[in-house]
Design a protein around this motif. Structure first.
Motif, PDB file in Angstrom:
ATOM      1  N   GLY B 134       0.801  -1.209   0.000  1.00 40.38           N
ATOM      2  CA  GLY B 134       0.000   0.000   0.000  1.00 40.38           C
ATOM      3  C   GLY B 134       0.833   1.258   0.000  1.00 40.38           C
ATOM      4  O   GLY B 134       0.334   2.345  -0.275  1.00 40.38           O
ATOM      5  N   GLU B 144      -4.981  -1.642  -2.653  1.00 38.86           N
ATOM      6  CA  GLU B 144      -5.037  -0.633  -1.606  1.00 38.86           C
ATOM      7  C   GLU B 144      -4.203   0.589  -1.988  1.00 38.86           C
ATOM      8  O   GLU B 144      -3.193   0.483  -2.680  1.00 38.86           O
ATOM      9  CB  GLU B 144      -4.551  -1.202  -0.262  1.00 38.86           C
ATOM     10  CG  GLU B 144      -3.055  -1.460  -0.162  1.00 38.86           C
ATOM     11  CD  GLU B 144      -2.640  -2.790  -0.718  1.00 38.86           C
ATOM     12  OE1 GLU B 144      -3.161  -3.196  -1.767  1.00 38.86           O
ATOM     13  OE2 GLU B 144      -1.762  -3.425  -0.115  1.00 38.86           O
ATOM     14  N   ALA B 146      -2.976   4.025   0.224  1.00 35.82           N
ATOM     15  CA  ALA B 146      -3.068   4.543   1.585  1.00 35.82           C
ATOM     16  C   ALA B 146      -3.873   5.831   1.685  1.00 35.82           C
ATOM     17  O   ALA B 146      -4.681   5.995   2.597  1.00 35.82           O
ATOM     18  CB  ALA B 146      -1.655   4.754   2.143  1.00 35.82           C
ATOM     19  N   ASP B 151      -6.686   1.165   2.717  1.00 37.78           N
ATOM     20  CA  ASP B 151      -5.248   0.976   2.928  1.00 37.78           C
ATOM     21  C   ASP B 151      -4.897  -0.425   3.383  1.00 37.78           C
ATOM     22  O   ASP B 151      -3.780  -0.673   3.811  1.00 37.78           O
ATOM     23  CB  ASP B 151      -4.711   2.022   3.916  1.00 37.78           C
ATOM     24  CG  ASP B 151      -5.221   1.799   5.332  1.00 37.78           C
ATOM     25  OD1 ASP B 151      -6.327   1.238   5.462  1.00 37.78           O
ATOM     26  OD2 ASP B 151      -4.533   2.191   6.280  1.00 37.78           O
TER      27      ASP B 151
END
Lengths: 145, 395
Positions: B134, B144, B146, B151
């Motif tokens: 991430g 993902e 962040a 995330d």
């Protein structure tokens, strides 16, 4: 061209900014979504990269891109199981948006009515102000005044 | 000595004495338990092992040098992949290739996991959150990213499940049926961490929502334990006590922009992958193994999340796009189903061992050693993941 709606201060893990991608984050800090357009074949790309995935060219220009569109899929995060910074934000909606520019982009979706969880919901592009004059892309549902 | 592809087989399996959330044992200790169990199972001695292959565990196992030095092995072929669950197929396939090429005669494939709430509290984390996908600039292969709040692999995969449900009309009950089915399989596996925690289509809805539509039980576990497989040539296996299980076919992780979001499938339109009507490619693992899908006796998949089963069934062509929930409702997932799925309980109920415990279970099933969860007359079992890699084991 594409003035994004200011939504407020960004809360979350700091963007990973370095010379290759700094323009993306700086443009968002000014309220504009910019992506790279290949100088050779014209493909506008996401994510930011030093090369065109379509033709392999390393030449590009940053161009303004429209960020509004319709929700492709959205989820409601109820518990912050990753970075603890999100604990102050849950529950919140995030997802991916098919933008009118033809590129699917991810981001938080600000919505008070839950309508943005529906596939096809219309959202406009927004940005959150981050430290360093950077910005983070997000989306805003029509229910948010 | 060079070995033909059809003459590479598994002759030993071993696991740590227990699987659990906090076993109080170091990754090294767990891996020694599994390694010694696999040697005993195979009838081989330490001196017979000249190859060593490991994915470093997830989140942290044992580095190859540390293990080989501690155990006192003398190894001439080493392969080590990073700390991630993606490499079970690659590690086993590379072990087979090493034997085929003559680089090694007998390879120990080892994988061990520990957790932050378990033994890792005594250790320095390997990379920690900084090593997560991430934190790539613009999101990792789990989907993902962040800065969006999506995330974690779980949040990203719930986006996959949501897209699938919206597009094909799948329901929450359809998700529950996967989770409940794997939990029921775990009830017949004494090693399964959630084996004694029943889950029904009703009690599923008592589980807390983490990232809607996923509830806690739609996630794989985070746990500790170790799994070892010993791979060698059929010629070497002929001297050993247990029946050899053949590694009959393999295909790699598929990597391109269509497959970047790992717990999705091509055509679904998640992350930056395009959306289009999906027809699966021909899967070379069946041709290599000379096993037709209709001849399979069981399917084992990387079930880090409940929706992964939808992706695997469609990506490998068990059903058409959008039909996986109906397939599951009609087929069931138990050892008595027309095609049993994850008889061990999988990552969601036995424990998250990145696929290595699935592979141990497949060997057990093909030997007829699976006790009350034995698949009748099992001859061909497939391992498959949502990112397209696969192994075929036959007896």
């Amino acid at each position: 061209m594409t003035d994004l709606r200011p939504v407020g201060e960004y809360i979350g893990p700091a963007p990973v900014v370095h010379p290759d991608n700094e323009n993306y984050w700086k443009a968002l800090g000014r309220g504009t979504l910019q992506l790279q357009r290949c100088s050779s074949c014209g493909t506008v790309r996401f994510p930011v990269a030093p090369v065109c995935y379509h033709c392999g060219s390393q030449d590009d220009d940053w161009v303004d891109v429209a960020a509004g569109g319709s929700v492709s899929a959205a989820i409601r995060v109820e518990r912050a199981t990753g970075d603890s910074v999100w604990a102050s934000q849950v529950p919140f909606i995030a997802g991916q948006v098919d933008t009118s520019s033809g590129i699917r982009l991810p981001g938080r979706i600000f919505c008070e009515c839950g309508g943005a969880l529906e596939h096809g919901a219309t959202v406009e592009g927004g940005y959150l102000a981050a430290p360093g004059d950077y910005g983070v892309l997000c989306f805003v549902h029509g229910c948010v005044k | 000595m060079k070995v033909s592809a059809e003459d590479v087989c598994i002759v030993g399996i071993g696991q740590s004495q227990r699987f659990g959330f906090d076993l109080g044992k170091s990754p090294m200790r767990l891996q020694v338990e599994a390694f010694n169990a696999a040697l005993l199972d195979s009838g081989l001695g330490r001196g017979d092992i000249d190859g060593f292959a490991t994915a470093h565990g997830s989140p942290r196992g044992v580095d190859y040098e540390e293990f080989i030095s501690a155990v006192g092995l003398d190894i001439s072929y080493v392969d080590q992949a990073w700390s991630h669950g993606r490499w079970a197929t690659g590690i086993v396939a590379h072990a087979a290739l090493a034997i085929m090429s003559g680089m090694a005669d007998t390879v120990a494939v080892c994988n061990t996991t520990s957790t932050g709430k378990g033994y890792q509290r005594y250790l320095k984390a390997l990379g920690g959150s900084g090593a997560k996908e991430g934190l790539r600039d613009f999101g990792g292969g789990h989907g993902e990213w962040a800065v969006t709040g999506v995330d974690t692999p779980g949040a990203a995969t719930s986006l996959v499940a949501k897209r699938y449900m919206d597009r094909y009309g799948a329901t929450r009950d359809d998700l529950a049926r996967v989770t409940v089915g794997f939990r029921e399989n775990a009830s017949r596996n004494p090693m399964a961490i959630l084996g004694s925690k029943p889950l029904t289509m009703e009690s599923y809805y008592d589980e807390p929502v983490i990232t809607d539509p996923f509830r806690r039980c739609d996630y794989a576990l985070a746990n500790e334990g170790s799994n070892v497989l010993i791979v060698t040539s059929r010629e070497r296996a002929a001297d050993l006590a247990k029946p050899a299980v053949t590694i009959a076919g393999a295909q790699s992780v598929r990597a391109n922009r269509d497959n970047y979001v790992l717990f999705s499938r091509p055509g679904l339109g998640v992350g930056f992958a395009p959306e289009y009507p999906f027809v699966p490619e021909r899967q070379r693992v069946y041709d290599m193994a000379d096993v037709a899908q209709s001849d399979l006796d069981g399917l084992y998949l990387y079930d880090s999340f409940s929706s992964n089963l939808w992706m695997v069934l469609e990506q490998f062509g068990f059903c058409a796009e959008g039909e996986a929930p109906d397939w599951i409702r009609e087929n069931g997932l138990s050892p008595n189903s027309p095609l049993p799925v994850n008889t061990n309980g999988g990552l969601m109920a036995e424990g998250h061992f990145s696929g290595y415990a699935h592979l141990v279970e497949m060997v057990r099933q093909l030997r007829g050693e699976a006790g009350e969860r034995q698949i009748a007359d099992a001859h061909a079992l497939q391992w498959a993941t949502p990112w397209g890699d696969s192994l075929m084991f036959t007896a």
